[in-house]
Design a protein around this motif. Structure first.
Motif, PDB file in Angstrom:
ATOM      1  N   MET A 217       0.824  -0.973   0.383  1.00 35.04           N
ATOM      2  CA  MET A 217       0.476  -0.001  -0.137  1.00 35.04           C
ATOM      3  C   MET A 217       0.997   1.008   0.335  1.00 35.04           C
ATOM      4  N   ALA A 218       0.752   2.210  -0.926  1.00 38.90           N
ATOM      5  CA  ALA A 218       1.419   3.529  -0.758  1.00 38.90           C
ATOM      6  C   ALA A 218       1.469   4.440   0.220  1.00 38.90           C
ATOM      7  N   ALA A 219       2.102   4.769   1.328  1.00 41.94           N
ATOM      8  CA  ALA A 219       2.405   5.571   2.436  1.00 41.94           C
ATOM      9  C   ALA A 219       0.977   6.895   1.593  1.00 41.94           C
ATOM     10  N   LEU A 220       0.763   7.231   3.026  1.00 40.57           N
ATOM     11  CA  LEU A 220      -0.197   8.305   2.783  1.00 40.57           C
ATOM     12  C   LEU A 220       0.346   9.183   3.397  1.00 40.57           C
ATOM     13  N   GLU A 221       0.378  10.584   2.644  1.00 42.56           N
ATOM     14  CA  GLU A 221       1.281  12.003   1.879  1.00 42.56           C
ATOM     15  C   GLU A 221       0.356  12.555   3.579  1.00 42.56           C
ATOM     16  N   ASP A 222       1.540  12.883   4.472  1.00 39.20           N
ATOM     17  CA  ASP A 222       1.557  13.429   5.755  1.00 39.20           C
ATOM     18  C   ASP A 222       1.133  15.017   5.642  1.00 39.20           C
ATOM     19  N   LEU A 223      -0.527  15.897   5.146  1.00 41.89           N
ATOM     20  CA  LEU A 223      -0.637  17.005   4.786  1.00 41.89           C
ATOM     21  C   LEU A 223      -0.176  18.314   5.749  1.00 41.89           C
ATOM     22  N   PHE A 224      -0.643  17.376   7.427  1.00 43.15           N
ATOM     23  CA  PHE A 224      -0.340  18.094   8.488  1.00 43.15           C
ATOM     24  C   PHE A 224       1.247  17.400   8.854  1.00 43.15           C
ATOM     25  N   ALA A 225       2.352  18.216   8.670  1.00 45.61           N
ATOM     26  CA  ALA A 225       3.231  17.386   9.016  1.00 45.61           C
ATOM     27  C   ALA A 225       3.700  17.301  10.270  1.00 45.61           C
ATOM     28  N   SER A 226       4.622  16.499  10.501  1.00 47.30           N
ATOM     29  CA  SER A 226       5.598  15.650  11.939  1.00 47.30           C
ATOM     30  C   SER A 226       6.433  17.352  11.075  1.00 47.30           C
TER      31      SER A 226
END
Ligand SMILES: Cc1ncc(C[n+]2csc(CCOP(=O)(O)OP(=O)(O)O)c2C)c(N)n1
Ligand code: SF4
Length: 307
Positions: free
Chosen positions: A1-10
């Motif tokens: 499964m492709a990793a989800l992009e963090d649109l609320f970044a760490s």
């Protein structure tokens, strides 16, 4: 499964174990990039946008403490007026102080006018950013800096305001209460809200580790106990009617939830504390009765059917 992009970044500045930051991270995994966010003043605004940095990778605006909902409504109206609304989602985010108290009238107006926005309240049950002051969402007997427990008081003496019922009374199509301790429930309700046209309100129970006085490693466990004791029932309203509830098998006593948090620790030390815990148990029992939360034990095989 492709990793989800963090649109609320760490890399933001939330405390370890902050359930509110986890809420926003999970929210953005569900919502995706086609969104505009209006954020009220509060912890989530402060930890994610210290100038000149930001954790947000989508269009995001902070204006004032009290007006995230009208700002979102203005954005939605502007997009519609210029023919650019298409599938763009507009979300307003506020803490419980911004939602239950200071932005209450503004939010009510937006809900009443039928704007196509989602209002997300992360409910950490006090004004945390300014040092744990009581809000309309603070639970009964919780100690805060403005309702401190001590010789003359067991802490906050007012019940938690019933915001979901107030929101539902606006005749909006969708109101839901969820918990970030149950990410699948949270995700399902966000998806459902975004599929519905019109004003939507979602309230999510989210830990504040210093405000509640809990160990960061216990953040999720505490949220789950809130649900398993019926202190924080999860449910949905559609067009003013309760349409689903999260049932509880073997409901736990409220003590198990209270004893793990410093904000309630006085109840276990002060004379009369037991009586107060009993009152809180009655509040949980009332929640369970009102929403029919308890799963009834199955009749043993061969038993006569109930009449
Ligand atoms: C009109 C106004 N009053 C007070 C403040 C000070 N203030 C900033 S953040 C905050 C607390 C926010 O509480 P809440 O909405 O519960 O969010 P949390 O901090 O818990 O995330 C307060 C009182 C302000 N910025 N504007
Ligand atoms: S004070 Fe509470 S709400 Fe604010 S970042 Fe820390 S854990 Fe999160």
């Amino acid at each position: 499964m492709a990793a989800l992009e963090d649109l609320f970044a760490s890399g933001h500045r939330a405390c370890a174990g902050c359930g509110c930051a986890l809420t926003l991270k999970t929210l953005m995994h569900v919502v995706g990039p086609n969104v505009i966010i209006a954020n009220a003043t509060g912890c989530m605004e402060v930890i994610a946008s210290p100038y000149p940095e930001t954790a947000w990778k989508v269009p995001w605006i902070h204006s004032l403490f009290e007006n995230a909902a009208p700002v979102a409504a203005g954005i939605e109206a502007g997009l519609k007026a210029t023919g650019r609304k298409n599938d763009t989602k507009v979300i307003a985010i506020g803490g419980d102080g911004a939602t239950f108290d200071i932005g209450f009238g503004f939010l009510s107006g937006v809900m009443e006018r039928g704007h196509d926005i989602l209002y997300l309240c992360y409910d950490n049950e006090a004004y945390m950013n300014t040092g744990i002051q009581r809000s309309g969402s603070t639970p009964y007997d919780a100690s805060t800096t403005t309702t401190p427990s001590g010789k003359i008081s067991f802490g906050n003496q007012r019940p938690k305001k019933n915001m979901p019922a107030i929101m539902a009374a606006h005749g909006v199509p969708y109101v839901a209460v969820t918990s970030i301790g149950y990410p699948a429930d949270f995700t399902k309700k966000i998806r459902k809200a975004l599929s519905i046209e019109g004003p939507k309100y979602i309230q999510v129970h989210a830990t504040c580790t210093p405000g509640w006085g809990v160990d960061s490693a216990q953040s999720i466990e505490i949220l789950r106990l809130a649900v398993e004791t019926a202190m924080y029932p999860l449910f949905e309203y559609e067009n003013g009617e309760v349409t689903s509830v999260h049932k509880i098998k073997d409901r736990k006593p409220v003590r198990e939830y209270l004893e793990k948090q410093k904000r309630f620790s006085h109840l276990f030390k002060m004379p009369g504390g037991d009586k107060e815990i009993e009152k809180i148990q009655q509040l949980a029992d009332a929640n369970a009765a009102r929403f029919g939360l308890d799963v009834k034990p199955k009749a043993p095989q061969g038993a006569a059917p109930e009449k």
